[in-house]
Design a protein around this motif. Structure first.
Motif, PDB file in Angstrom:
ATOM      1  N   ASP A 162       0.837  -1.213   0.000  1.00 45.86           N
ATOM      2  CA  ASP A 162       0.000   0.000   0.000  1.00 45.86           C
ATOM      3  C   ASP A 162       0.866   1.255   0.000  1.00 45.86           C
ATOM      4  N   ALA A 163       1.913   1.234   0.814  1.00 45.47           N
ATOM      5  CA  ALA A 163       2.807   2.392   0.894  1.00 45.47           C
ATOM      6  C   ALA A 163       3.544   2.597  -0.426  1.00 45.47           C
ATOM      7  N   MET A 165      13.591   2.279  -2.161  1.00 43.02           N
ATOM      8  CA  MET A 165      13.252   1.365  -1.070  1.00 43.02           C
ATOM      9  C   MET A 165      13.336   2.086   0.275  1.00 43.02           C
ATOM     10  N   ASN A 166      14.275   3.005   0.392  1.00 36.51           N
ATOM     11  CA  ASN A 166      14.376   3.793   1.624  1.00 36.51           C
ATOM     12  C   ASN A 166      13.116   4.622   1.845  1.00 36.51           C
ATOM     13  N   GLY A 167      12.625   5.217   0.756  1.00 30.28           N
ATOM     14  CA  GLY A 167      11.424   6.026   0.849  1.00 30.28           C
ATOM     15  C   GLY A 167      10.206   5.202   1.227  1.00 30.28           C
ATOM     16  N   ILE A 168      10.117   3.999   0.670  1.00 28.07           N
ATOM     17  CA  ILE A 168       9.007   3.109   0.982  1.00 28.07           C
ATOM     18  C   ILE A 168       9.068   2.676   2.444  1.00 28.07           C
ATOM     19  N   ALA A 169      10.282   2.335   2.897  1.00 27.67           N
ATOM     20  CA  ALA A 169      10.466   1.916   4.292  1.00 27.67           C
ATOM     21  C   ALA A 169      10.046   3.033   5.245  1.00 27.67           C
ATOM     22  N   LYS A 170      10.426   4.252   4.906  1.00 25.37           N
ATOM     23  CA  LYS A 170      10.074   5.402   5.741  1.00 25.37           C
ATOM     24  C   LYS A 170       8.565   5.604   5.750  1.00 25.37           C
ATOM     25  N   GLU A 171       7.947   5.464   4.589  1.00 24.38           N
ATOM     26  CA  GLU A 171       6.502   5.675   4.461  1.00 24.38           C
ATOM     27  C   GLU A 171       5.711   4.678   5.302  1.00 24.38           C
ATOM     28  N   VAL A 172       6.163   3.431   5.318  1.00 28.13           N
ATOM     29  CA  VAL A 172       5.415   2.391   6.028  1.00 28.13           C
ATOM     30  C   VAL A 172       5.861   2.260   7.482  1.00 28.13           C
TER      31      VAL A 172
END
Length: 246
Positions: A20-21, A36-43
């Protein structure tokens, strides 16, 4: 609920949260501007945790594309199966595609980007892909399972499987129309299917400058797409049945 079942549900929920993120970021920023860093931060998870569920950013994007293709496949099946004649099924197919583009524009854009050449999908196709497709079409064989290489990405396998189902739904509708006499018998159903698929997949992706040219000439984009579809339809639908397209 057993501990193992609870853990499986928790794992599936976390996977969906990550997806979803990633989906939200892909839709808002575009594939190349997401990391991937941005996705990790978002979730709200560590980057290492993401790699437990997805091998890389490409795999995440493929999973988002698959979500959209599942929706498209379902919409087409539901609308086409309600109709009886080949011509009605053909019209229902096209209307389902238009509705999908309007309702799920972000998924449609992701779907087009997936097919744009940005990803090297050719290496995953079986060397005899075109021959397998032709045999399946000409002899009405069930959808073959060997059109992709054994080691092809599982998500991409599912995307291609659904794409093939969509293609064959349209092909069978046109073939039925020919047998019923509502579609000209002197046309090649495979070629007509290919043309209609090209229109469905690209008319909603008309380049911006083309849109501006049309607008400058006082041509409404929505009317243009309908006129284009009517023009193509006249090439293979018997004129007595043209009224059914309106």
């Amino acid at each position: 609920m057993s501990v193992s079942n609870w853990k499986e549900r928790e794992r599936e929920q976390r996977r969906n949260d990550i997806l979803d993120a990633a989906e939200a970021l892909f839709f808002s920023k575009g594939y190349d501007n997401v990391s991937m860093n941005g996705i990790a931060k978002e979730v709200g998870l560590g980057k290492a945790t993401l790699y437990i569920y997805f091998d890389n950013k490409e795999e995440l994007f493929y999973a988002v594309v698959l979500r959209g293709v599942v929706i498209l496949n379902t919409m087409i099946k539901e609308k086409v199966e309600k109709e009886d004649t080949g011509l009605e099924k053909l019209i229902a197919f096209k209307r389902a595609y238009v509705e999908y583009i309007r309702t799920y524009s972000d998924y449609f854009k992701a779907y087009n980007y997936f097919q744009s050449g940005r990803f090297d999908l050719s290496d995953m196709l079986h060397s005899d892909y075109s021959e397998i497709m032709m045999q399946s079409t000409l002899y009405s064989i069930h959808l073959p399972s060997n059109f992709l290489k054994v080691d092809a990405n599982e998500t991409i396998k599912e995307i291609f499987k659904l794409r093939k189902e969509i293609f064959f739904i349209l092909y069978k509708s046109i073939e039925l129309g020919i047998k019923e006499g509502t579609i000209r018998s002197d046309v090649d159903p495979l070629k007509i299917t290919a043309v209609q698929m090209l229109i469905c997949e690209n008319v909603g992706n008309l380049p911006f400058d083309f849109r501006m040219i049309l607008k400058g000439q006082g041509v409404n984009y929505v009317k243009f797409t309908k006129d284009l579809d009517d023009f193509i339809s006249q090439l293979y639908i018997k004129m007595d049945d043209k009224k059914d397209l309106d």
